[in-house]
Write an enzyme that holds these catalytic residues in place. Structure first.
Site, PDB file in Angstrom:
ATOM      1  N   LYS A  38      36.365  26.846  77.529  1.00 17.78           N
ATOM      2  CA  LYS A  38      35.383  26.691  78.615  1.00 17.78           C
ATOM      3  C   LYS A  38      36.092  26.643  79.971  1.00 17.78           C
ATOM      4  O   LYS A  38      37.303  26.419  80.033  1.00 17.78           O
ATOM      5  CB  LYS A  38      34.585  25.403  78.390  1.00 17.78           C
ATOM      6  CG  LYS A  38      35.420  24.130  78.401  1.00 17.78           C
ATOM      7  CD  LYS A  38      34.663  22.944  77.819  1.00 17.78           C
ATOM      8  CE  LYS A  38      35.515  21.683  77.839  1.00 17.78           C
ATOM      9  NZ  LYS A  38      34.943  20.613  77.023  1.00 17.78           N
ATOM     10  N   TYR A 264      46.549  18.762 110.447  1.00 20.73           N
ATOM     11  CA  TYR A 264      45.285  18.273 111.006  1.00 20.73           C
ATOM     12  C   TYR A 264      45.254  16.753 111.144  1.00 20.73           C
ATOM     13  O   TYR A 264      45.765  16.031 110.290  1.00 20.73           O
ATOM     14  CB  TYR A 264      44.127  18.679 110.098  1.00 20.73           C
ATOM     15  CG  TYR A 264      43.736  20.143 110.213  1.00 20.73           C
ATOM     16  CD1 TYR A 264      43.519  20.746 111.447  1.00 20.73           C
ATOM     17  CD2 TYR A 264      43.562  20.909 109.065  1.00 20.73           C
ATOM     18  CE1 TYR A 264      43.145  22.083 111.534  1.00 20.73           C
ATOM     19  CE2 TYR A 264      43.196  22.243 109.137  1.00 20.73           C
ATOM     20  CZ  TYR A 264      42.982  22.824 110.379  1.00 20.73           C
ATOM     21  OH  TYR A 264      42.620  24.146 110.466  1.00 20.73           O
TER      22      TYR A 264
HETATM   23  C1  LIG Z   1      35.924  19.948  76.206  1.00 16.91           C
HETATM   24  C2  LIG Z   1      35.576  19.545  74.804  1.00 16.91           C
HETATM   25  C3  LIG Z   1      36.553  19.525  73.791  1.00 16.91           C
HETATM   26  C4  LIG Z   1      38.034  19.725  74.057  1.00 16.91           C
HETATM   27  O1  LIG Z   1      38.646  18.512  74.461  1.00 16.91           O
HETATM   28  P1  LIG Z   1      40.214  18.429  74.740  1.00 16.91           P
HETATM   29  O2  LIG Z   1      40.432  17.002  75.083  1.00 16.91           O
HETATM   30  O3  LIG Z   1      40.488  19.330  75.889  1.00 16.91           O
HETATM   31  O4  LIG Z   1      40.914  18.865  73.503  1.00 16.91           O
HETATM   32  C5  LIG Z   1      36.131  19.299  72.488  1.00 16.91           C
HETATM   33  N1  LIG Z   1      34.824  19.046  72.208  1.00 16.91           N
HETATM   34  C6  LIG Z   1      33.866  19.026  73.162  1.00 16.91           C
HETATM   35  C7  LIG Z   1      32.469  18.712  72.791  1.00 16.91           C
HETATM   36  C8  LIG Z   1      34.211  19.252  74.496  1.00 16.91           C
HETATM   37  O5  LIG Z   1      33.278  19.189  75.446  1.00 16.91           O
END
Ligand SMILES: *Cc1c(COP(=O)(O)O)cnc(C)c1O
Length: 369
Positions: A38, A264
């Site tokens: 994702k 800045y």
């Molecule tokens: C993002 C996510 C993961 C992955 O988690 P990590 O800590 O990056 O391994 C797994 N399950 C769900 C439901 C998630 O939203």
């Protein structure tokens, strides 16, 4: 390694393969592996990362939103793709690309079912998400019967798995809570299996879960951050390799006299003669203002240099006093040293936020063997 003359995010696919192999080695050989890709594969490049993961043997992918799954399908990803946060507005896109929704409430389950019925589909793969304590998305334990009733009366959808998500798998101070979550999940699974008269496919572990609670691996694990090189633990980090290196080059060097200011709002005022270097990346590239004013260090020819003054939209200034460097020299913002985790920690955030925040303006360059 070639010198960068612009800001690039270098993605080392060999490191990705190493991390995958390491995580796999911690699991039973029969446990399936879902790669979480994702948010542009944690800010890297979802297509390049997914194609590599597909080629080295992951079993499943997950994205947050349907549009992210469409990008993978268009790039030739054939493996099943779980959409963690499907939304009714995107159901048509989801069906068109055979993306598999996580259904987490009666409302979304019924909405999805209605659409699949209208389309005249059969056995469309779905995943049922249970809330065991994160209180984010998921059916409650008390809803098992309701869910089963809907599922048993609908040939249009097929439950491929049930799953849940841990709230604090990286925090061993919360071990009691995490074990409770795992127990709740087991109870839910047993209740379902008893009613259905068959075993169901189950998964609950994220990366830190794989490391800290391997007994709860069930049929599959879902790893994101570990694939990208971080385990939320310094010992584990030593066994993983960062996939992403953010590097840039010095645009200009300035000699700053005592009492002069930099940037800045004159946030940095020099007490003595200093040398600064201006770098072509800023908060629009994902280096937020929290990294300014000495909170983060970058690496110039292997030496630490702090970001001084306020982070600008397109530039940052670093203190290079005493360092051997010139205009055009490469600067590593994060990678092996400092790591994204070290940089994030200095600014009181986490590697996930720093990595996923690197904006699409930064060119991605892959290294593979
Ligand atoms: C993002 C996510 C993961 C992955 O988690 P990590 O800590 O990056 O391994 C797994 N399950 C769900 C439901 C998630 O939203």
């Amino acid at each position: 390694m070639p010198k960068a003359n612009q800001t690039i995010l270098e993605l080392n696919l060999n490191a990705l393969e190493h991390n995958y192999n390491h995580l796999r080695s911690r699991l039973e050989p029969t446990t399936k592996f879902l790669g979480v890709v994702k948010a542009f594969a944690y800010g890297s490049d979802a297509v390049k990362i997914s194609l590599k993961l597909q080629s080295i043997g992951v079993d499943y992918f997950a994205v947050a939103y349907a549009s992210e799954g469409v990008v993978l399908r268009d790039a030739g990803i054939k493996l099943p793709i779980l959409v963690l946060h499907p939304q009714a507005a995107n159901f048509d896109v989801l069906l068109k690309h055979r993306l598999e929704p996580s259904l987490y409430s009666t409302k979304i389950l019924n909405e999805f079912l209605k659409l699949v019925q209208n389309e005249g589909l059969k056995d469309y793969p779905v995943h049922i998400k249970f809330n065991t304590g994160l209180n984010r998305l998921g059916f409650g334990e008390n809803e098992v019967d309701t869910v089963l009733e809907v599922l048993e009366n609908s040939r249009e959808i097929k439950m491929v798995s049930i799953f849940s998500h841990l709230a604090a798998s990286e925090d061993l101070n919360e071990k009691v809570f995490t074990l409770q979550q795992i127990d709740t999940f087991k109870r839910i699974a047993t209740a379902m299996e008893n009613k259905l008269g068959r075993v169901v496919f189950k998964h609950i572990l994220n990366t830190s879960g794989i490391i800290n609670y391997p007994k709860a691996q069930f049929d599959m694990v879902r790893s994101g951050i570990g694939l990208y090189g971080f385990g939320n633990d310094t010992e584990i980090d030593k066994q993983l390799k960062p996939v992403a290196t953010l590097k840039t080059a010095i645009s200009q060097i300035h000699r700053i006299l005592p009492e002069e200011s930099v940037g800045y709002n004159r946030a940095y005022i020099s007490s003595n003669e200093r040398f600064t270097a201006t770098l072509p990346l800023g908060h629009a590239d994902g280096i937020g203002r929290q990294y300014g004013n000495g909170k983060a260090f970058v690496s110039v020819n292997g030496k630490k240099a702090p970001i001084i003054g306020n982070v600008c939209m397109d530039m940052i200034m670093i203190d290079i006093t005493g360092l051997n460097c010139e205009e055009g020299d490469e600067v590593v913002i994060f990678g092996e040293d400092p790591t994204a985790d070290e940089m994030a920690t200095g600014a009181k955030t986490i590697s996930y936020e720093l990595l996923t925040g690197i904006s699409q303006r930064v060119k991605r360059v892959c290294i593979d063997h």
